[in-house]
Write an enzyme that holds these catalytic residues in place. Structure first.
Site, PDB file in Angstrom:
ATOM      1  N   ASP A 192       2.071  -4.154  -0.579  1.00  0.00           N
ATOM      2  CA  ASP A 192       1.753  -4.056   0.847  1.00  0.00           C
ATOM      3  C   ASP A 192       1.326  -5.412   1.421  1.00  0.00           C
ATOM      4  O   ASP A 192       0.684  -5.461   2.479  1.00  0.00           O
ATOM      5  CB  ASP A 192       0.627  -3.039   1.070  1.00  0.00           C
ATOM      6  CG  ASP A 192       1.171  -1.716   1.600  1.00  0.00           C
ATOM      7  OD1 ASP A 192       2.398  -1.585   1.689  1.00  0.00           O
ATOM      8  OD2 ASP A 192       0.371  -0.820   1.914  1.00  0.00           O
TER       9      ASP A 192
ATOM     10  N   ASP B 182      -8.582   8.715  -3.310  1.00  0.00           N
ATOM     11  CA  ASP B 182      -8.689   9.198  -4.690  1.00  0.00           C
ATOM     12  C   ASP B 182      -9.638  10.392  -4.788  1.00  0.00           C
ATOM     13  O   ASP B 182      -9.345  11.386  -5.448  1.00  0.00           O
ATOM     14  CB  ASP B 182      -9.140   8.060  -5.613  1.00  0.00           C
ATOM     15  CG  ASP B 182     -10.294   7.257  -5.020  1.00  0.00           C
ATOM     16  OD1 ASP B 182     -10.850   7.670  -3.983  1.00  0.00           O
ATOM     17  OD2 ASP B 182     -10.643   6.207  -5.582  1.00  0.00           O
TER      18      ASP B 182
END
Length: 699
Positions: A275, A428
């Site tokens: 990214d 997460d």
């Protein structure tokens, strides 16, 4: 009961001559006792009556010399501290913490600081007039009437000072002390509840250690055996993802470690999910991927043009590829993680015969845990998190928060739980909670470790902690209705809401900051409010030693670790509030800065790779002087490539709290409160060191 005049006695105990007046305070009446001491010039000081004038002069000279040395030492120390403060305060405005000077929390702390300075000045004026208040001589009134206040006579104070001081004492006793005491008691109760939770976790950890309990796979991995399909297939298909963003320092070692995993190449695929918005970094990472592809490793490079959702968006985009349906498991490693070659062989077997298992999480290990004081503190904190919190929860309730890396997921569990969502900065934890609500189980492997890097600067660590503590509160607001409506058992819901979210993510930073950074220093100026010694010293020390239990080699850092954790409470409290109420900084995502630290074995491998003329087998770990010389040369080369160290930042919230605590310690010293004084003093210096950015790369 008479007050404690220990400070006055100490101040004037060396030489008392002439008429000494002692104020004896016995509530509610006061009496003056005058003690007559001989004023004869021939009066001899000392045990022996035969001392002459010359001997007495030498004794005075030695005392004066000692006093002068102490004053000089004290002056040098104060001058050094002031010089360091001045050096930090004259820096350019570009180095300022952009959130510190604009946040409401900073303005609140500054208000308490102004209040404490004014009250200290007023108390010093009153003290100079002979007013010496201690806890035994001040009693909380049974009603709101001023006749219940036990105050000395106003004969020693006149005019405006008398009026202001009497008004202040009346106000604090009737209007301020009782609410502050209620708030203190609430925080103490929360502290006790959290301490019990930590004690129970430690007992579970000791039980696991004593019984040597650990997860064991039902089937061992053998060559040519498919764990999911029986004896006729091959190894299960595993997708390996490495999300990264502008991480130039670590991309090589992470890609190399993943490409060297001991797993059939035809049964794995590595996705490098880049990214980065830096074109140079993109080209470097793409070139590294091509290098490993030419060596026969199945690896692909993916770059998103639109970087929405940060890491969650990156992972979500990668899972939407058509070929993902051919894979059963996905292993995720952040850019600075270096799994051992046998990582998959130690984690994948746990899925065989356990269809309810969604996640196998490995423990982190750190290549730079002894780099400086900050990394040592982080190692203590994370060792407790992994060995105690996650191991105990994984063993007894099969649930813990996914750490975002160094774990293997069953792709079916990810899909049934809704996949990666971009709604919080803790994607997460989000997927872990949703999988738990769907009935999936987790396993934590404490004996499978994955090397990674700790942030070495306070700036990087602070931003990381802000994200780690604001995200859970965002998630709690979003997940609470789903938790209540879920079909899991009552006790699992209670554990998820009360323990996992409220106690460990909300209550812990709340009472830690409120009790030790705000309430405690304010009680020094409101002596009617009681703060027991066991709350200030004994219980926090016990909790600190419990935290160090998994890393006993760091026991010498128990007290500094306690001071630093209290210092970090301001960052964690600010992050918790911003996440709970969706303030501006709650959705801030800053990639944790990394320096590309490597283990010794990695450095040796890099030496052999960069020097093709070296003979095979020449280097062995830690046995050859030539190897050590090569390691030293390589370390020097890496240090030369690192960017120049930036000037120290200054953190205004931490500095304001430092001066607040030091001001309160001065007030505590006047009333001879030993434990409170030392705690406030050392905690104040801890905040000062952090506020001036002295901890981390320089310490």
């Amino acid at each position: 009961m008479a007050p404690n005049f220990a400070f006055v006695h100490w101040w004037g105990k060396e030489n008392r001559r002439g008429n000494s007046v002692v104020l004896k305070m016995e509530n509610p009446n006061f009496s003056m006792v005058e003690l007559q001491i001989p004023e004869d010039d021939n009066f001899q000081v000392g045990k022996g009556k035969g001392k002459n004038v010359k001997q007495f002069s030498w004794a005075l000279f030695l005392k004066a010399h000692k006093a002068a040395g102490f004053v000089a030492w004290l002056a040098i120390g104060i001058w050094t501290v002031l010089a360091a403060i001045r050096k930090r305060l004259i820096q350019d405005t570009d180095d300022r913490d952009k959130f510190s000077h604009r946040s409401k929390l900073y303005r609140i702390i500054k208000g308490f600081l102004v209040f404490s300075v004014l009250m200290l000045g007023l108390e010093m004026v009153a003290y100079s007039q002979g007013w010496h208040f201690t806890r035994p001589s001040l009693h909380f009134p049974s009603s709101m009437g001023i006749e219940n206040l036990h105050l000395p006579s106003s004969e020693g104070i006149e005019g405006l000072v008398h009026s202001i001081y009497m008004a202040w004492v009346y106000t604090r006793a009737n209007y301020l002390a009782r609410p502050l005491q209620y708030m203190t008691n609430i925080c103490i109760i929360l502290f006790l509840i959290q301490s019990i939770d930590r004690l129970l976790l430690c007992l579970g950890y000791l039980w696991i250690k004593l019984k040597k309990i650990k997860p064991v796979p039902k089937y061992e991995l053998e060559a040519g055996t498919d764990l999911e399909q029986g004896n006729n297939g091959a190894y299960p298909m595993v997708l390996i993802q490495i999300p990264m963003c502008n991480e130039k320092e670590v991309y090589q070692q992470s890609i190399a470690a993943v490409c060297n995993l001991d797993w059939p190449k035809e049964r794995m695929l590595v996705q490098v999910l880049d990214d980065s918005d830096d074109m140079e970094v993109q080209k470097l990472i793409a070139a590294q991927v091509q290098k490993w592809k030419r060596m026969g490793v199945p690896i692909v490079y993916r770059h998103r043009i639109v970087r929405t959702g940060y890491k969650a968006g990156n992972l979500k985009s990668a899972m939407e590829c058509d070929y993902v349906k051919d894979y059963e498991f996905v292993a995720i490693f952040d850019a600075d993680f270096q799994p051992n070659p046998d990582f998959l062989k130690k984690t994948i077997p746990h899925f065989k015969g356990n269809d309810e298992l969604a996640l196998v999480q490995a423990r982190w290990a750190f290549v730079n845990k002894d780099e400086n004081l900050l990394t040592r503190f982080q190692n203590i904190n994370l060792a407790f998190h992994f060995e105690v919190e996650q191991q105990v929860n994984g063993m007894f309730i099969n649930f813990f928060g996914f750490n975002g890396t160094a774990g293997v997921w069953r792709i079916k569990a990810l899909e049934e739980s809704g996949g990666w969502l971009e709604r919080t900065t803790v994607e997460d934890m989000d997927i872990a909670v949703r999988a738990h609500l769907n009935g999936w189980k987790f396993i934590f492997l404490n004996d499978v470790q994955c090397l990674c890097e700790l942030p070495e600067s306070y700036e990087a660590y602070k931003k990381q902690q802000h994200r780690w503590h604001s995200g859970p509160m965002q998630l709690f607001r979003l997940c609470l209705p789903d938790i209540v409506r879920s079909k899991i058992g009552f006790w699992k819901k209670t554990n998820l809401i009360v323990l996992f979210f409220l106690l460990r993510k909300l209550i812990l930073p709340f009472y830690s900051f409120s009790l030790f950074c705000i309430i405690l220093p304010i009680t020094m100026f409101l002596p009617e409010t009681q703060m027991p010694n066991w709350v200030v010293c004994y219980l926090p020390s016990f909790m600190s030693f419990l935290t160090i239990l998994p890393s006993l080699g760091s026991a010498a850092f128990a007290v500094p670790f306690l001071m630093f954790e209290n210092t970090m409470s301001v960052t964690k409290f600010n992050a918790m509030v911003s996440g709970l109420f969706q303030l501006g900084s709650a959705y801030e995502w800053v990639v944790t800065k990394k320096l590309g630290r490597s283990s010794e074995s990695d450095l040796l491998a890099l030496v052999e790779e960069t020097d093709p003329h070296l003979e095979q087998g020449k280097h062995h770990r830690g046995v050859s002087d030539s190897d050590l010389q090569l390691l030293n040369n390589l370390n020097v080369h890496q240090l030369q490539q690192l960017p120049k160290k930036k000037r120290n930042r200054k953190y205004k919230k931490e500095l304001a709290l430092a001066f607040l605590l030091l001001t309160a310690s001065a007030r505590s010293f006047m009333t001879s409160q030993g434990i409170h004084f030392y705690f406030l003093l050392f905690q104040g210096f801890s905040f000062l060191a952090v506020g001036l950015d002295l901890i981390g790369e320089q310490l």
